[in-house]
Design an enzyme around this catalytic site. Structure first.
Site, PDB file in Angstrom:
ATOM      1  CD  GLU A 137       2.552  -8.504  -5.340  1.00  0.00           C
ATOM      2  OE1 GLU A 137       2.180  -7.458  -4.782  1.00  0.00           O
ATOM      3  OE2 GLU A 137       3.198  -8.869  -4.685  1.00  0.00           O
ATOM      4  N   GLY A 196       0.660  -0.853   0.190  1.00  0.00           N
ATOM      5  CA  GLY A 196       0.335   0.139   0.279  1.00  0.00           C
ATOM      6  C   GLY A 196       0.951   1.573  -0.132  1.00  0.00           C
ATOM      7  CE  LYS A 256     -11.824 -10.215 -19.883  1.00  0.00           C
ATOM      8  NZ  LYS A 256     -13.046 -10.016 -21.162  1.00  0.00           N
ATOM      9  CB  CYS A 290       5.731  -3.912   0.001  1.00  0.00           C
ATOM     10  SG  CYS A 290       6.307  -2.643   0.152  1.00  0.00           S
ATOM     11  CE1 TYR A 291       1.264   1.086   5.906  1.00  0.00           C
ATOM     12  CE2 TYR A 291      -0.354  -0.546   6.105  1.00  0.00           C
ATOM     13  CZ  TYR A 291       0.119   0.588   6.161  1.00  0.00           C
ATOM     14  OH  TYR A 291       0.042   1.490   7.495  1.00  0.00           O
ATOM     15  CG  ASP A 318     -15.327 -10.414 -19.707  1.00  0.00           C
ATOM     16  OD1 ASP A 318     -14.596 -11.046 -19.290  1.00  0.00           O
ATOM     17  OD2 ASP A 318     -14.962  -8.878 -19.096  1.00  0.00           O
ATOM     18  CG  HIS A 350       5.470  -6.183  -3.986  1.00  0.00           C
ATOM     19  ND1 HIS A 350       3.835  -5.831  -4.151  1.00  0.00           N
ATOM     20  CD2 HIS A 350       6.485  -4.746  -3.930  1.00  0.00           C
ATOM     21  CE1 HIS A 350       4.285  -4.496  -3.214  1.00  0.00           C
ATOM     22  NE2 HIS A 350       5.797  -3.485  -3.264  1.00  0.00           N
TER      23      HIS A 350
END
Length: 538
Positions: A178, A54, A375, A81-82, A234, A176
């Protein structure tokens, strides 16, 4: 009941990537704002908790804090991180403002042979230290670890780049895992959810169908549902899923707003009406949309007008279907997150016509069966439902259609020119094979090599520019419009690289557009990445 991971969002723009990585590991995960209640945390039933990054600083007054219940659940917790800084501060450690900030690539040394990082590394130094190639983005850093923690990773500028309390199964990284730039990020998050949290790989789309069908049936009962079918992935997958669940209780309304791709209407009616047996009402609302868009140039205003007109059409059609009680939409998880639909601290990047904003006069309840899916999950679901692969794996198409690919005022004349130019671009991408060596060099293949440039790009389209340029055709001078071609490669649509298409391909597309689309005499190619640009132009 599947095991699941709770992700608490502290405002990072890439929090959803954590959820995607966890789901890619076959484990269900959801993102919620950091300020959920302790009761929510206790009742959620998480097998583990991940705390996101964040923009705030834990050493600045009233900044976000982790619900205390997270540390009392008795389940593993991973701070990123944060999330690491908040964990350290709240458990008795100390965080300070770093003298040297770290943004971008870094090499992290692993320490302590922790269960989370054991035998995970990118290379080993001559001294025998395991090293990780990671992505950093931080100013503050942990200066003193809380009681019970030991060092797990470090860099020269960040002596405590990772920490672990293995007795309580609390882990934290300053980098990070991710993002794809952290090469072992997938392995690290997989290790956390499978071995540390004990989750099995139970989250997949074929198995999800039966659960989703039962959920829709329970939610809808004997009511009738009306769905706005745009022809995009979608809404098409949503229609197929709902039809699987409730059959003739579903009526689809296909709205042609004059901003669709070439021959989109025929394709939609053939696929759903003829092949799947879905009830589809075809509404040609071109004049209605063009009238409302006349003179409007602001991108956000155009989106809102198009969204409002969709609702207007649905209201009209729903009024004809006296037993319709539900409005179904193809809203997916990134729509929700980008529109700050979950969490008080999110920042709206752009509005989405199918997230919120429905007037009370609509008198229809909202059904969004894809609301928690990314997606790539929607595509897998579509294939599992039997939709054609070439349709499900088409590039994303925005809800407002060509309305956000025509810069400035939207006119029917512009839309007609653009859809023809766009069709030529897509046709040539599909018809141009991509050499294996080229894809290997680009690094985008990840083991699934593509047959053509359409498959090798994540999104490609043409943009109409409201300017004219001088040209020469034959012996005459022309003064006609310009289109820009856009093609990007990305894994997550949060960041993207412009596609290095062959010059021969671009030249062929340009020649065809200029020769075949009267009114266009110049074609340019967009070589901007995201960031700083967005993928769409509006």
């Amino acid at each position: 009941m599947h095991s699941k991971i709770l992700i608490l969002d502290f405002g990072s723009q890439v929090t959803q990537l954590i959820a995607r990585r966890v789901r890619d590991a076959g484990v269900f995960s959801e993102v919620f704002p950091y300020d959920v209640s302790d009761d929510f945390v206790r009742e959620y039933g998480a097998a583990g908790v991940i705390l996101s990054g964040g923009p705030n600083s834990v050493i600045e007054g009233d900044t976000p804090r982790v619900p205390q219940a997270v540390f009392e659940l008795g389940v593993p917790v991973l701070g990123i991180c944060y999330g690491m800084q908040a964990m350290a501060e709240q458990l008795g450690g100390k965080v300070e403002n770093g003298l040297v900030r770290e943004f971008g690539y870094a090499e992290v040394r692993a320490h302590g042979h922790t269960r989370l990082l054991n035998e995970i590394s990118d290379f080993t130094t001559p001294e025998g230290y395991g090293m990780l190639k990671v992505w950093m983005s931080h100013g503050d850093k942990v200066n003193d670890m809380p009681p019970g923690f030991k060092l797990m990773a470090s860099t020269p500028n960040c002596p405590i780049a990772g920490m672990a309390d293995e007795e309580r199964r609390f882990y934290a990284f300053q980098f990070h895992p991710e993002v794809t730039h952290t090469l072992q990020g997938e392995a690290i998050l997989g290790r956390f959810v499978h071995e540390i949290c004990g989750c099995k790989s139970e989250w997949n789309m074929p198995d999800y169908i039966s659960e989703a069908v039962e959920k829709i049936r329970a939610q809808v009962g004997n009511d009738h549902v009306i769905l706005g079918l745009s022809g995009g992935v979608d809404s098409s997958v949503a229609a197929a899923l709902i039809h699987r669940a409730i059959g003739d209780q579903l009526t689809c309304v296909f709205v042609d707003h004059g901003l669709l791709r070439l021959d989109e209407g025929k394709m939609v009616m053939d696929m759903f009406g003829k092949n799947l047996g879905v009830k589809v009402i075809h509404v040609d609302a071109t004049a209605q949309f063009m009238g409302k868009l006349a003179g409007v140039t602001d991108p956000e205003a155009k989106r809102k007008i198009i969204g409002a007109e969709f609702v207007e059409v649905f209201q009209t059609e729903a009024g004809k279907l006296k037993d319709a009680k539900w409005l179904a939409q193809g809203t997916i998880y990134p729509d929700v997150i980008e529109s700050a639909g979950k969490g008080k601290k999110g920042h709206t990047i752009k509005s989405h016509h199918n997230v919120g904003g429905l007037p009370e006069t609509l008198n229809l309840k909202l059904l969004e069966p894809l609301r928690e899916l990314f997606k790539d999950e929607v595509r897998k679901l579509g294939v599992a439902l039997g939709l054609p692969h070439e349709m499900v794996y088409r590039h994303p198409f925005p809800g407002p259609g060509l309305g956000v690919r025509i810069l400035g005022e939207v006119k029917k004349e512009y839309a007609d020119l653009l859809r023809r130019a766009d069709a030529i671009f897509i046709e040539e991408l599909r018809n141009t094979p991509i050499p294996l060596a080229t894809e290997l060099a680009a690094g985008e293949g990840h083991g699934a090599f593509h047959k053509n440039w359409y498959d090798a790009t994540s999104q490609a389209f043409a943009v109409f520019l409201p300017v004219k340029s001088v040209g020469v055709m034959g012996d005459g001078r022309t003064y006609e419009y310009v289109v820009a071609l856009r093609a990007v490669q990305t894994l997550d649509f949060m960041t993207a690289h412009w596609a290095h298409l062959p010059h021969e391909l671009l030249g062929k597309v340009s020649n065809r557009i200029i020769n075949e689309v009267r009114g266009i005499n110049r074609v340019v190619y967009d070589i901007s990445g995201k960031p700083p640009a967005t993928i769409e132009w509006e």
